[in-house]
Write an enzyme that holds these catalytic residues in place. Structure first.
Site, PDB file in Angstrom:
ATOM      1  N   CYS A 136     -69.085  38.155-103.607  1.00  0.00           N
ATOM      2  CA  CYS A 136     -68.880  38.620-102.236  1.00  0.00           C
ATOM      3  C   CYS A 136     -69.703  39.867-101.961  1.00  0.00           C
ATOM      4  O   CYS A 136     -69.590  40.473-100.898  1.00  0.00           O
ATOM      5  CB  CYS A 136     -67.391  38.900-101.984  1.00  0.00           C
ATOM      6  SG  CYS A 136     -66.699  40.175-103.059  1.00  0.00           S
ATOM      7  N   GLU A 170     -58.024  36.182-115.966  1.00  0.00           N
ATOM      8  CA  GLU A 170     -57.766  36.965-114.752  1.00  0.00           C
ATOM      9  C   GLU A 170     -56.955  38.207-115.106  1.00  0.00           C
ATOM     10  O   GLU A 170     -56.105  38.172-116.005  1.00  0.00           O
ATOM     11  CB  GLU A 170     -57.017  36.111-113.728  1.00  0.00           C
ATOM     12  CG  GLU A 170     -56.399  36.849-112.558  1.00  0.00           C
ATOM     13  CD  GLU A 170     -57.427  37.561-111.700  1.00  0.00           C
ATOM     14  OE1 GLU A 170     -57.133  38.686-111.258  1.00  0.00           O
ATOM     15  OE2 GLU A 170     -58.519  36.999-111.479  1.00  0.00           O
ATOM     16  N   TYR A 176     -62.548  35.620-113.973  1.00  0.00           N
ATOM     17  CA  TYR A 176     -61.950  36.156-112.737  1.00  0.00           C
ATOM     18  C   TYR A 176     -61.373  34.977-111.938  1.00  0.00           C
ATOM     19  O   TYR A 176     -61.631  34.813-110.749  1.00  0.00           O
ATOM     20  CB  TYR A 176     -62.986  36.932-111.917  1.00  0.00           C
ATOM     21  CG  TYR A 176     -63.801  37.925-112.721  1.00  0.00           C
ATOM     22  CD1 TYR A 176     -63.335  39.217-112.952  1.00  0.00           C
ATOM     23  CD2 TYR A 176     -65.028  37.563-113.275  1.00  0.00           C
ATOM     24  CE1 TYR A 176     -64.074  40.115-113.705  1.00  0.00           C
ATOM     25  CE2 TYR A 176     -65.776  38.463-114.022  1.00  0.00           C
ATOM     26  CZ  TYR A 176     -65.294  39.736-114.244  1.00  0.00           C
ATOM     27  OH  TYR A 176     -66.030  40.628-114.993  1.00  0.00           O
ATOM     28  N   GLN A 214     -58.715  32.398-101.150  1.00  0.00           N
ATOM     29  CA  GLN A 214     -59.790  32.678-100.196  1.00  0.00           C
ATOM     30  C   GLN A 214     -59.254  32.612 -98.768  1.00  0.00           C
ATOM     31  O   GLN A 214     -58.556  31.665 -98.407  1.00  0.00           O
ATOM     32  CB  GLN A 214     -60.923  31.663-100.371  1.00  0.00           C
ATOM     33  CG  GLN A 214     -61.748  31.868-101.622  1.00  0.00           C
ATOM     34  CD  GLN A 214     -62.742  33.008-101.516  1.00  0.00           C
ATOM     35  OE1 GLN A 214     -62.863  33.662-100.483  1.00  0.00           O
ATOM     36  NE2 GLN A 214     -63.448  33.265-102.604  1.00  0.00           N
ATOM     37  N   CYS A 252     -61.515  48.140 -82.754  1.00  0.00           N
ATOM     38  CA  CYS A 252     -60.721  47.901 -83.971  1.00  0.00           C
ATOM     39  C   CYS A 252     -61.585  47.910 -85.220  1.00  0.00           C
ATOM     40  O   CYS A 252     -61.068  48.102 -86.322  1.00  0.00           O
ATOM     41  CB  CYS A 252     -59.935  46.604 -83.866  1.00  0.00           C
ATOM     42  SG  CYS A 252     -60.796  45.127 -84.424  1.00  0.00           S
TER      43      CYS A 252
END
Length: 472
Positions: free
Chosen positions: A427, A351, A330, A301, A82
């Site tokens: 991230c 944002e 953000y 999150q 996967c």
């Protein structure tokens, strides 16, 4: 005249020495890097080369000569097919060590800035069933594994409800059990698949764009609330209502049951109406006594428990004082902004997504927080010198941008605003390193804390604290 087919090269006895970017593992052969998936450091393998470039090669395992003592048995039957959870074959402590090394390498090699000692990667208490959101895709023909094809016999290429095969937009692996999201996620997916097959519902074909059933999103909150969104390819009210009535009866614990009709050529539903069929149009997450409204398009999150640890780190290194003005850039649905509001005088959140900003305002309202203000728009256009003059110069800025990082014009506005401290949550340590280099003349890095939000993957969140250099 036909060209002679060149046989694929086999490298014998290659030792895998380290992990590499994007979840790959690698060894060296004649001073050339060889990337080999599904291996771990210490493995010795015969490798069939599939792709040869000037500086590196890529291949697959032909035979294990020696298995590494580090190797663990994957717990998922879909491992290696996967495309998710690529590090199930590696002990969790080793995963955390590499994530720390990955952060160090990218900040040093790309950023070329002076760094303090990088803290050990903060591990997730839950390494299975840790996600609060999964999206599944319907397909009219399931992906057949190489093992199935090699075994021969009768193969039934029936419909699928599962995950895309990596880098193949029209290939979907039918999933029996996924270890990423807690019950009843698996049961809801399997029951949806069963009902649709038994009642003759057509599954989507990504090339022809035919077929009713397109996508399904399952969200589960730490409060126990659950949201299910089914995406259909056409407005077939009788079939839509029959399926949703069945799911509501079979799973009364669903808090919010919604649907979307998407006739576009892509799977994005951000610009489409999400219809609330049963229950509420949102679910509630909670963190440190605060409640957060999560709608069908809200960003939150995906590891709720670890998000709390991440935000605690960001708040701690921000070192907020009661008189501070905090800019949360953000801001998403205002989670960090509301989480930090009690520690400072004022929070300004910006944002891009208008719906997220509306959620942020609601989240302040339902928590009785009255020192936050939120603005929607493109960061490059909203955040300028005039905006700062109107809303007050920030003492502290928290940045949590998307993977692409911060646009350079935004960095220039930040430098002119000259906050005392900044916290950069990322991230993607590679783009974070690029941005830190742009800030280096004015700010020094005082702390680096990697946080693991996604066990068994190569992804890592990284929190960097910055302090304005004296004399600047």
């Amino acid at each position: 005249m036909s060209r002679k087919k060149i046989p694929l090269q086999v490298i014998e006895g290659l030792e895998i020495t380290t992990l590499a970017a994007e979840g790959k593992a690698m060894g060296r052969w004649n001073d050339m890097v060889v990337f080999v998936p599904m291996t771990v450091p210490g493995d010795v393998v015969d490798v069939r080369i599939r792709n040869k470039r000037r500086r590196f090669m890529e291949g697959s395992v032909e035979r294990f000569v020696k298995r590494s003592p580090l190797r663990e048995e994957p717990f998922c039957s879909h491992f290696g097919v996967c495309g998710g959870c690529k590090w199930q074959n590696l002990p969790y402590d080793e995963q955390l060590k590499f994530k720390r090394d990955q952060v160090r390498d990218q900040l040093t090699r790309i950023g070329k800035i002076e760094l303090p000692e990088i803290a050990p990667c903060l591990g997730s208490k839950q390494t299975r069933f840790y996600r609060n959101k999964l999206e599944f895709t319907f397909a009219d023909r399931r992906w057949m594994t190489y093992e199935e094809i090699a075994a021969g016999g009768d193969i039934v290429p029936g419909p699928a409800l599962g995950f895309h095969i990596p880098n193949m937009f029209d290939k979907v692996l039918d999933i029996e059990r996924c270890w990423l999201q807690a019950d009843p996620s698996n049961d809801i997916r399997l029951e949806t698949r069963r009902f649709c097959l038994e009642n003759g519902y057509s599954f989507h074909n990504a090339r022809s764009h035919q077929g009713l059933m397109r996508n399904m999103i399952v969200r589960t909150a730490s409060t126990g609330e659950k949201m299910v969104i089914v995406v259909f390819n056409e407005e077939d009210k009788p079939r839509i209502e029959a399926l949703l009535d069945h799911l509501a009866g079979r799973f009364p614990e669903i808090t919010s049951l919604m649907y979307v009709v998407n006739t576009k050529l892509n799977d994005s539903v951000a610009d489409l109406e999400a219809v609330c069929y049963r229950g509420k149009d949102h679910i509630i997450e909670q963190m440190e006594g605060l409640s957060f409204r999560v709608g069908p398009k809200s960003f939150y999150q995906t590891n709720s428990e670890q998000a709390y640890e991440l935000y605690k780190v960001a708040r701690e290194v921000a070192a907020l004082t009661p008189g501070d003005t905090l800019y949360d850039l953000y801001t998403g649905t205002g989670t960090i902004a509301n989480f930090c509001a009690a520690r400072c005088r004022k929070v300004v959140g910006i944002e891009y997504v208008p719906e997220a900003i509306e959620d942020a305002k609601v989240n302040s309202l339902i928590n009785g927080i009255n020192n936050t203000v939120f603005f929607a728009g493109d960061m490059k256009r909203v955040l300028d010198d005039q905006f700062i003059a109107q809303n007050g110069r920030p003492d502290v800025i928290i940045l949590d941008p998307p993977r692409a990082g911060v646009d350079e014009p935004v960095i220039e506005v930040i430098r002119r605003a000259a906050p005392k401290r900044m916290v950069y949550v990322s991230c993607n340590p590679a783009t974070q390193a690029r941005d830190l280099a742009l800030l280096d003349a004015d700010y020094r890095v005082t702390a680096v804390q990697p946080v693991d939000m996604f066990p068994h993957t190569h992804h890592v969140e990284n929190v960097v604290a910055l302090e304005r250099r004296s004399g600047q």
